[in-house]
Design a protein around this motif. Structure first.
Motif, mmCIF file in Angstrom:
data_model
loop_
_atom_site.group_PDB
_atom_site.id
_atom_site.type_symbol
_atom_site.label_atom_id
_atom_site.label_comp_id
_atom_site.label_asym_id
_atom_site.label_seq_id
_atom_site.Cartn_x
_atom_site.Cartn_y
_atom_site.Cartn_z
ATOM 1 N N VAL A 148 -63.086 -70.867 -23.358
ATOM 2 C CA VAL A 148 -64.307 -70.322 -23.456
ATOM 3 C C VAL A 148 -64.318 -68.584 -23.165
ATOM 4 C CG1 VAL A 148 -66.327 -70.014 -21.707
ATOM 5 C CG2 VAL A 148 -65.253 -72.449 -21.975
ATOM 6 N N LYS A 149 -65.140 -67.993 -23.700
ATOM 7 C CA LYS A 149 -65.264 -66.533 -23.405
ATOM 8 C C LYS A 149 -66.495 -66.342 -22.697
ATOM 9 C CE LYS A 149 -65.767 -62.304 -25.808
ATOM 10 N NZ LYS A 149 -65.897 -61.403 -27.172
ATOM 11 N N GLN A 150 -66.288 -65.718 -21.517
ATOM 12 C CA GLN A 150 -67.546 -65.576 -20.861
ATOM 13 C C GLN A 150 -68.088 -64.147 -20.854
ATOM 14 O OE1 GLN A 150 -68.091 -66.805 -16.347
ATOM 15 N NE2 GLN A 150 -67.764 -64.729 -16.094
ATOM 16 N N ALA A 193 -60.553 -65.961 -32.151
ATOM 17 C CA ALA A 193 -61.675 -67.131 -32.615
ATOM 18 C C ALA A 193 -62.945 -66.793 -31.592
ATOM 19 C CB ALA A 193 -61.173 -68.502 -32.311
ATOM 20 N N LEU A 194 -62.256 -66.693 -30.310
ATOM 21 C CA LEU A 194 -63.205 -66.403 -29.356
ATOM 22 C C LEU A 194 -63.978 -65.008 -29.438
ATOM 23 C CD1 LEU A 194 -61.101 -67.499 -26.141
ATOM 24 C CD2 LEU A 194 -63.217 -68.574 -27.038
ATOM 25 N N ASP A 195 -63.639 -63.950 -29.986
ATOM 26 C CA ASP A 195 -64.198 -62.743 -30.242
ATOM 27 C C ASP A 195 -65.081 -62.852 -31.482
ATOM 28 O OD1 ASP A 195 -63.164 -61.522 -27.991
ATOM 29 O OD2 ASP A 195 -61.588 -60.287 -29.011
ATOM 30 N N THR A 196 -65.226 -63.953 -32.105
ATOM 31 C CA THR A 196 -66.155 -64.423 -33.196
ATOM 32 C C THR A 196 -67.436 -63.649 -32.908
ATOM 33 O OG1 THR A 196 -65.151 -66.086 -34.225
ATOM 34 C CG2 THR A 196 -67.203 -65.957 -34.736
ATOM 35 N N SER A 197 -68.189 -62.919 -33.828
ATOM 36 C CA SER A 197 -69.499 -62.504 -33.435
ATOM 37 C C SER A 197 -70.586 -63.208 -33.784
ATOM 38 C CB SER A 197 -69.654 -61.125 -34.207
ATOM 39 O OG SER A 197 -69.601 -61.159 -35.640
ATOM 40 N N THR A 235 -64.817 -59.020 -19.666
ATOM 41 C CA THR A 235 -65.102 -60.393 -20.324
ATOM 42 C C THR A 235 -64.021 -61.154 -19.697
ATOM 43 O OG1 THR A 235 -66.011 -59.330 -22.305
ATOM 44 C CG2 THR A 235 -64.925 -61.407 -22.445
ATOM 45 N N LEU A 236 -64.332 -62.468 -19.534
ATOM 46 C CA LEU A 236 -63.276 -63.334 -19.059
ATOM 47 C C LEU A 236 -63.154 -64.196 -20.110
ATOM 48 C CD1 LEU A 236 -63.107 -65.281 -15.444
ATOM 49 C CD2 LEU A 236 -63.272 -66.329 -17.462
ATOM 50 N N TYR A 237 -61.965 -64.465 -20.226
ATOM 51 C CA TYR A 237 -61.213 -65.823 -21.248
ATOM 52 C C TYR A 237 -60.532 -66.721 -20.317
ATOM 53 C CZ TYR A 237 -61.834 -62.115 -24.891
ATOM 54 O OH TYR A 237 -62.430 -61.083 -25.648
ATOM 55 N N ALA A 238 -60.935 -68.162 -20.772
ATOM 56 C CA ALA A 238 -60.508 -69.147 -20.051
ATOM 57 C C ALA A 238 -60.016 -69.959 -21.026
ATOM 58 C CB ALA A 238 -61.300 -69.826 -19.000
ATOM 59 N N TRP A 239 -58.742 -70.747 -21.030
ATOM 60 C CA TRP A 239 -58.157 -71.815 -21.965
ATOM 61 C C TRP A 239 -57.153 -72.484 -21.448
ATOM 62 C CZ3 TRP A 239 -56.520 -66.984 -21.107
ATOM 63 C CH2 TRP A 239 -55.248 -66.614 -21.326
ATOM 64 N N ARG A 253 -57.972 -64.910 -18.242
ATOM 65 C CA ARG A 253 -57.611 -63.266 -18.279
ATOM 66 C C ARG A 253 -58.996 -62.591 -18.262
ATOM 67 N NH1 ARG A 253 -54.338 -61.016 -23.163
ATOM 68 N NH2 ARG A 253 -52.879 -62.542 -22.479
ATOM 69 N N ILE A 254 -59.007 -61.450 -17.446
ATOM 70 C CA ILE A 254 -60.473 -60.598 -17.287
ATOM 71 C C ILE A 254 -59.849 -59.473 -18.143
ATOM 72 C CG2 ILE A 254 -61.679 -59.344 -16.079
ATOM 73 C CD1 ILE A 254 -61.390 -61.387 -13.931
ATOM 74 N N VAL A 255 -60.727 -59.102 -19.064
ATOM 75 C CA VAL A 255 -60.446 -57.937 -20.111
ATOM 76 C C VAL A 255 -61.572 -57.025 -19.901
ATOM 77 C CG1 VAL A 255 -60.078 -57.078 -22.353
ATOM 78 C CG2 VAL A 255 -59.348 -59.194 -21.639
ATOM 79 N N GLY A 256 -61.524 -55.617 -19.584
ATOM 80 C CA GLY A 256 -62.451 -54.641 -19.452
ATOM 81 C C GLY A 256 -63.098 -54.058 -20.744
#
Length: 250
Positions: free
Chosen positions: A65-67, A174-178, A199-203, A242-245
């Motif tokens: 999931v990409k939050q 894949a999660l950054d698909t627009s 943005t939070l990524y969870a996998w 992972r949290i990405v700014g």
């Protein structure tokens, strides 16, 4: 290269259930494995009492999931009337409870949490023992067998899921698909939904699966692995985050 099924989840209200104790029903900020498998099961027409098809679905997929936004918290306060427990008295239906003598009626309090205007991207890929295909799941999400909802039946999706298969070199791609903006332009969507800079990524699965790196990753066990739908039993699984700014985003 790995093939992924990616789709988007948005609704004015969503509820991603966590372990509930007593009268409180909290919500996570993003959908877990149980919620995504439940959504796919509804789309495919897998009933909760069909243990074999539930097992096949559970063993066929991994999820991430990409939050994009956790939404804001809404706490719904409830009161309900229930009869006190009595020896030799069994209430088989809610009608039986409401028809109980007034002198044995008690009032209980409870609260339910929702996430308002949350926005998430989901990626699904197949395991080595998969008996389902991503094409089947994609078509099911486009024309679901049962109505879809985001955690509770009061939370139907309010935007197109727009499912599609993507072949990517890493899970991050894949999660950054627009997706087409839910309203106006991408900038207008960010302003209207008040999308945060982080943005939070969870996998699940390999801790390096996101982009081949361990940098910035954290992990813990979460209890959202569905074991038995009819008895609402869940087990633990390892989840990586992972949290990405915004300045780090791609």
């Amino acid at each position: 290269m790995t093939e992924y099924l990616v789709f988007r989840l948005y609704a004015p209200l969503a509820s991603w259930g966590e372990a509930a104790v007593g009268e409180s029903r909290p919500s996570a900020t993003y959908p877990g494995r149980g919620a995504i498998i439940g959504l796919l099961g509804a789309a495919l027409g897998v009933r909760r009492d069909d243990d074999e098809r539930q097992r096949q679905l559970r063993e066929s997929v991994c999820i991430a999931v990409k939050q994009r936004s956790p939404g804001t918290l809404l706490r719904d306060y409830h009161t309900a009337q229930v009869p006190a427990a009595q020896s030799k008295v069994t209430y088989h239906t809610r009608r039986d409870e409401l028809n109980a003598p007034r002198k044995v009626i008690n009032t209980i309090l409870s609260s339910r949490d929702y996430r308002c205007d949350g926005l998430w991207t989901v990626a699904v890929w197949l395991t080595s023992q998969a008996t389902l295909t991503l094409n089947e799941m994609e078509q099911a999400l486009k024309t679901p067998y049962f109505p879809l909802y985001l955690g509770r039946k009061a939370c139907p999706p309010a935007g197109p899921l727009a499912p599609r298969r993507e072949t990517c070199g890493c899970l991050l791609d894949a999660l950054d698909t627009s997706f087409p903006p839910l309203c106006g332009t991408a900038d207008e969507e960010r302003r209207v939904l008040n999308l945060p800079d982080e943005t939070l990524y969870a996998w699940e699965g390999d801790p390096k699966h996101l982009d081949g790196s361990l940098e910035g990753n954290e992990s813990n066990d979460v209890w959202d692995e569905p074991l038995h739908r009819r008895r609402w039993q869940f087990g633990p699984r390892a989840e990586f985050r992972r949290i990405v700014g915004q300045e780090e985003g791609r």
